[in-house]
Design an enzyme around this catalytic site. Structure first.
Site, mmCIF file in Angstrom:
data_model
loop_
_atom_site.group_PDB
_atom_site.id
_atom_site.type_symbol
_atom_site.label_atom_id
_atom_site.label_comp_id
_atom_site.label_asym_id
_atom_site.label_seq_id
_atom_site.Cartn_x
_atom_site.Cartn_y
_atom_site.Cartn_z
ATOM 1 N N HIS A 97 24.911 25.122 4.520
ATOM 2 C CA HIS A 97 23.998 24.156 3.793
ATOM 3 C C HIS A 97 23.610 24.295 2.393
ATOM 4 C CE1 HIS A 97 20.025 22.049 3.118
ATOM 5 N NE2 HIS A 97 20.706 21.126 3.355
ATOM 6 N N ARG A 103 0.841 -1.098 0.129
ATOM 7 C CA ARG A 103 -0.104 -0.118 -0.096
ATOM 8 C C ARG A 103 0.761 1.376 0.030
ATOM 9 N NH1 ARG A 103 -2.624 -0.382 5.418
ATOM 10 N NH2 ARG A 103 -0.739 -1.290 5.937
ATOM 11 N N TYR A 162 12.577 21.319 5.492
ATOM 12 C CA TYR A 162 13.577 21.922 6.365
ATOM 13 C C TYR A 162 12.789 21.937 7.811
ATOM 14 C CZ TYR A 162 15.575 24.414 2.232
ATOM 15 O OH TYR A 162 15.959 24.615 1.086
ATOM 16 N N ARG A 174 20.856 24.675 -4.526
ATOM 17 C CA ARG A 174 20.578 25.974 -3.563
ATOM 18 C C ARG A 174 21.389 25.930 -2.588
ATOM 19 N NH1 ARG A 174 15.044 27.707 -4.244
ATOM 20 N NH2 ARG A 174 13.766 26.230 -5.664
ATOM 21 N N ASP A 225 23.173 33.018 -5.460
ATOM 22 C CA ASP A 225 24.074 32.110 -5.355
ATOM 23 C C ASP A 225 25.101 32.393 -6.382
ATOM 24 O OD1 ASP A 225 22.566 31.016 -3.240
ATOM 25 O OD2 ASP A 225 21.582 29.447 -4.181
ATOM 26 N N GLN A 242 10.337 26.779 12.940
ATOM 27 C CA GLN A 242 9.901 27.019 11.494
ATOM 28 C C GLN A 242 10.023 25.839 10.712
ATOM 29 O OE1 GLN A 242 11.224 30.671 10.283
ATOM 30 N NE2 GLN A 242 11.359 29.815 7.939
ATOM 31 N N ASP A 243 8.996 25.480 9.875
ATOM 32 C CA ASP A 243 9.253 24.513 9.169
ATOM 33 C C ASP A 243 9.037 25.027 7.528
ATOM 34 O OD1 ASP A 243 9.448 22.411 11.001
ATOM 35 O OD2 ASP A 243 7.471 21.598 10.231
ATOM 36 N N ASN A 244 10.054 24.526 6.580
ATOM 37 C CA ASN A 244 10.085 24.806 5.359
ATOM 38 C C ASN A 244 9.818 23.922 4.442
ATOM 39 O OD1 ASN A 244 10.609 27.688 6.102
ATOM 40 N ND2 ASN A 244 12.679 27.176 6.124
ATOM 41 N N GLU A 285 21.102 36.771 6.327
ATOM 42 C CA GLU A 285 21.728 35.550 5.573
ATOM 43 C C GLU A 285 22.811 35.853 5.004
ATOM 44 O OE1 GLU A 285 18.750 34.999 2.436
ATOM 45 O OE2 GLU A 285 19.240 36.714 1.467
ATOM 46 N N GLU A 308 8.097 7.858 10.571
ATOM 47 C CA GLU A 308 7.938 8.741 11.901
ATOM 48 C C GLU A 308 9.131 9.814 11.546
ATOM 49 O OE1 GLU A 308 8.847 8.043 16.192
ATOM 50 O OE2 GLU A 308 6.805 8.013 16.141
#
Length: 174
Positions: A117, A23, A130, A58, A166, A46-48, A141, A28
């Site tokens: 990174h 299936r 992320y 990137r 970049d 924060q989640d991206n 930055e 997790e």
């Protein structure tokens, strides 16, 4: 969950248990107690989620005064993911670690605050995630050139698709 040391303090390869059958699969992706046992104790704020096409690179990104720890993973596609130690007092300053993160292996890379990174997409498209320990601050930055000879990163691509930021990133000065 298996936690693998990479030789750079603060960079861990995490191999979560994946349960699969005809299936599909279940994994997790975060559990506070289990990750704390691996030494990842900073709170995530924060989640991206980014979507990129083959050849998009990137990085190498970091925040100067508000460094972010990042737990990164791929839910669709494949990327070659890189962490570079740019901490001046670190015994591994200037060293890098790279690994292929894929939808099949479901591996994660923990990148402690203070490291640079970057990643390059090696599949048609990739969805990259992320979890960050500090908020993104555009005014804070920084970036170093993806192909800086001082790092010697062995990217699986020679002519990536880059943002203008970049493309213009400076070389690292140790």
């Amino acid at each position: 969950m298996e936690v693998v040391s990479t030789g750079i303090e603060g960079v861990l390869l995490i191999k979560p248990k994946v349960w699969g059958d005809a299936r599909g699969y279940f994994v997790e992706t975060w559990q506070q107690e289990r990750y704390a046992m691996a030494g990842i104790t900073l709170p995530f704020v924060q989640d991206n989620h980014s979507r990129s096409s083959r050849g998009v690179l990137r990085g190498l990104h970091f925040q100067k005064t508000r460094p972010q720890g990042k737990l990164v993973s791929v839910s669709l596609g494949r990327v070659f993911d890189v962490a570079v130690d740019i901490r001046p007092q670190s015994p591994t300053c200037g060293k890098w670690y790279g690994v292929e993160l894929t939808q099949e292996n479901q591996w994660q890379l923990w990148i402690a605050p203070g490291l640079a990174h970057g990643f390059v997409v090696t599949s048609e498209i990739a969805h990259f995630h992320y979890k960050c320990t500090d908020y993104y601050c555009p005014w804070d930055e920084g970036a170093y050139r993806w192909n800086d000879p001082a790092f010697g990163i062995r990217w699986p691509i020679t002519e990536p698709l880059l943002s203008e930021k970049d493309r213009q990133a400076p070389l690292w000065q140790a």
